[in-house]
Enzyme design. Structure first.
Site, PDB file in Angstrom:
ATOM      1  N   GLU A  41     -26.015  -8.184 -38.316  1.00  0.00           N
ATOM      2  CA  GLU A  41     -25.911  -6.814 -37.899  1.00  0.00           C
ATOM      3  C   GLU A  41     -26.411  -7.011 -36.289  1.00  0.00           C
ATOM      4  O   GLU A  41     -25.910  -6.092 -35.518  1.00  0.00           O
ATOM      5  CB  GLU A  41     -26.885  -5.908 -38.337  1.00  0.00           C
ATOM      6  CG  GLU A  41     -26.544  -5.386 -39.880  1.00  0.00           C
ATOM      7  CD  GLU A  41     -26.744  -6.361 -40.825  1.00  0.00           C
ATOM      8  OE1 GLU A  41     -26.381  -6.070 -42.212  1.00  0.00           O
ATOM      9  OE2 GLU A  41     -27.319  -7.380 -40.642  1.00  0.00           O
ATOM     10  N   HIS A  64     -32.686   0.294 -50.145  1.00  0.00           N
ATOM     11  CA  HIS A  64     -31.139   1.008 -49.998  1.00  0.00           C
ATOM     12  C   HIS A  64     -31.632   2.580 -49.793  1.00  0.00           C
ATOM     13  O   HIS A  64     -30.586   3.212 -50.039  1.00  0.00           O
ATOM     14  CB  HIS A  64     -30.317   0.872 -51.052  1.00  0.00           C
ATOM     15  CG  HIS A  64     -29.985  -0.762 -51.107  1.00  0.00           C
ATOM     16  ND1 HIS A  64     -30.731  -1.687 -51.681  1.00  0.00           N
ATOM     17  CD2 HIS A  64     -28.714  -1.272 -50.586  1.00  0.00           C
ATOM     18  CE1 HIS A  64     -30.039  -3.044 -51.386  1.00  0.00           C
ATOM     19  NE2 HIS A  64     -28.931  -2.679 -51.066  1.00  0.00           N
TER      20      HIS A  64
END
Length: 658
Positions: A397, A464
């Protein structure tokens, strides 16, 4: 030192000498000014001039170069005016950062230089993005990026190398191995024999070059760059050199053994090259004196101009106006044809229409191409727009966000999809330290949207399910958008792409396929900083965003006796404070509902602002309702207890009765 000047004209050899002498003489002057207190800090590149000068002279003027704080020769070789460099180092308005940053922490599009930030690593990924932009435009160009031997230990280094290798990007990774990362010697930094060996691990061509030999640097780098323009690929070059002064002047060099200093002092790149040129009959003492006198005159004139400039003055409104690039919002009104679609369909539709309107928009993310992303937002996009613009990325990322910044620097737009908003933590540094600050620092916009699938309520557990908008609303320079309905999601996403500033675009996963709305089928935009008043009432003001809006709506439906204003913020930065204040002044009571945990969330700031600006209108204390102060649990019963839906109902009733 062994010099070979085969094929190089005398004029080039003399130019390289002059180009090395310039930064050396500037540094000698800067060390004097440092002792006089006229500059605050200095990172010396004495002894490393051959690298900066040789590499920069190997490039075309239109090719980007990303230097470090010891690469003064890059700036002087690109003919950056000395008065502006001196103004930069003195914190004057004529400097490239107008007193907002120091040293070489700046860039300039005019000279195709992109300076470093103190966190080092992101600039490697930025170079990837710049090179990708050239590749997509069909430009046969090389991008050069510098780092030191210490920087090769950072994760961003490895991520950037991997991306460049996978995408065959024409990036020249220049590693200045100068012996020490501050005081830490290379033997404590890595175990491979050469840093260049790290490049081989990524399938990358690698070279080791004598960094103090200007002719070797110039000849070999020129040949590599010529090859890369015709056969795009990343190449790593390790330059063996030494840092003759401290990390910065206050550090000193007591940790360096005397014999090592003596060894490298004998390999001084400027003194040895000068001796060679004299021996070859290319220069004589008179010419050397003339060159040095000319440089000295330039330095004195540059200092005179910078010194004549007044000290910079603080102007609050001007400083605030420079955080974001000015954005002239252009309204695109929706048509009359509607379609009842889900929030996820609206996001996909809005993104697709933005891709059609902006041929320079590139999408980056894990599994977003053929697979369509884990939520299928970009399903079919690669077939329509091609794999060049809809790009699967490795799982890295930080370098991907940095590459998006590089695309922006090279005049393109970028959208990064975080597979889950939680994963943004591994890309946090370039967002808050590069994208957020780059326009304020040197007037360069970060034309990047980062999509953030977020939120609990789907049993996804601690990694998540976060809704982490408060990480970014705290950071000046970022815009934060958080729609609750399909209509808003589509229009605000279009605006986010149009806006040249970095935007964090939050999309609640639990709303993706559960919320439907009639949405215009064609392209339209919605303004940032404009909340939606969903319900009007007299008893209380309810402020919410994201999934919390739907929880508030359900509570009001279950209690029709409650007369409430319900405000959906839609954007958190900029925030529609006027809508909030107007409502509170009418109702006298306010409750703020957020899914995020309570402490440090946006509800706290809204509460504080209302207390400051609407205190006289309040008939009760402002109430804040958020999730439990724990990580987000997985089991449904635990998750239900974590979320504030039931607590909101209780707090709302209590507030009304106050």
């Amino acid at each position: 030192m062994h010099y070979q000047n085969d094929g190089l004209s005398k004029s080039i050899q003399i130019e390289l000498y002059r180009a090395m002498t310039m930064p050396r003489m500037i540094e000698e002057k800067m060390l004097i000014l440092l002792r006089q207190g006229k500059v605050s800090k200095w990172f010396s590149g004495i002894g490393q001039e051959a690298i900066s000068v040789g590499v920069t002279h190997s490039l075309l003027p239109e090719e980007y170069i990303l230097p470090l704080h010891r690469n003064l020769g890059v700036f002087t070789s690109r003919k950056v005016p000395l008065e502006r460099l001196f103004a930069q180092w003195q914190g004057k308005a004529a400097g490239f950062t107008q007193g907002r940053d120091r040293s070489f922490h700046f860039g300039t599009q005019e000279y195709k230089i992109v300076g470093m930030i103190s966190h080092l690593g992101p600039q490697l990924g930025v170079a990837d993005g710049i090179a990708l932009g050239d590749q997509l435009k069909g430009n046969k160009r090389v991008t050069v990026v510098f780092t030191g031997e210490g920087g090769t230990s950072e994760g961003d280094f490895h991520e950037a190398l991997n991306i460049a290798a996978v995408w065959d990007l024409p990036v020249l990774f220049c590693i200045e191995n100068n012996g020490y990362g501050l005081s830490t010697p290379t033997r404590e930094q890595f175990r491979c024999e050469h840093i260049a060996d790290k490049g081989k691990g990524y399938g990358m061509e690698s070279h080791v070059i004598e960094g103090n030999n200007i002719l070797e640097v110039y000849s070999k780098v020129s040949a590599i760059c010529k090859s890369l323009r015709e056969n795009p690929r990343p190449v790593m070059v390790e330059f063996k050199t030494f840092r003759m002064r401290g990390h910065e002047e206050a550090s000193g060099t007591k940790y360096v053994p005397d014999e090592l200093m003596e060894t490298w002092a004998a390999r001084d790149p400027l003194e040895n090259y000068e001796e060679f040129l004299v021996k070859e009959g290319i220069l004589d003492d008179a010419q050397i004196s003339e060159i040095r006198a000319g440089i000295q005159s330039e330095i004195e004139e540059g200092l005179r101009k910078a010194g004549a400039e007044p000290e910079i003055q603080f102007d609050e409104q001007y400083e605030l106006s420079c955080v974001y690039k000015a954005f002239d919002y252009q309204e695109s009104k929706p048509g009359s044809t509607l379609q009842n679609i889900r929030l996820i369909d609206a996001v996909s539709q809005g993104l697709r229409q933005s891709m059609e309107r902006h041929p320079d928009l590139v999408l980056l993310g894990q599994d977003i191409a053929g697979y369509g992303g884990v939520f299928k937002v970009t399903e079919g996009f690669a077939d329509t727009f091609g794999a060049a613009r809809v790009r699967n990325t490795p799982i890295c990322e930080s370098a991907v966000v940095s590459a998006a910044m590089g695309l922006s620097i090279n005049g393109m737009k970028a959208m990064v999809e975080m597979q889950f908003a939680d994963f943004v933590s591994t890309g946090f540094n370039p967002i808050v330290n590069y994208l957020a600050k780059v326009h304020y620092r040197w007037n360069e916009p970060a034309d990047v949207v980062i999509r953030m699938p977020c939120g609990a309520g789907v049993g996804a557990g601690p990694f998540h399910s976060q809704t982490n908008e408060a990480w970014f609303t705290k950071t000046p320079g970022l815009k934060v958008v958080y729609p609750a309905f399909p209509y808003d999601a589509k229009g605000l996403l279009a605006t986010a792409v149009n806006d040249p500033n970095p935007v964090l675009f939050f999309e609640h996963k639990a709303l993706y396929r559960s919320v439907y709305q009639n949405v215009p089928t064609d392209y339209y935009t919605l303004p940032f900083g404009k909340a939606a008043l969903l319900r009007e009432g007299e008893q209380v003001s309810i402020v919410a965003y994201g999934a919390a809006v739907h929880w508030a709506l359900k509570t009001l439906e279950e209690h029709p006796e409650i007369s409430a204003d319900l405000i959906d913020l839609r954007t958190l930065q900029p925030l529609d404070t006027e809508a909030i204040f107007t409502s509170v002044r009418k109702t006298g009571k306010m409750i703020i509902l957020q899914e995020d945990t309570l402490f440090g969330g946006i509800a706290s700031d809204i509460s504080a602002m209302v207390m400051e600006h609407c205190f006289e209108a309040l008939d009760a204390p402002v109430r804040r309702v958020g999730s439990l102060e724990t990580p987000i649990p997985f089991a449904s019963a635990l998750e239900a207890g974590f979320l504030p839906r039931e607590r909101f109902r209780q707090e709302l009733m209590s507030l009304i009765e106050y």
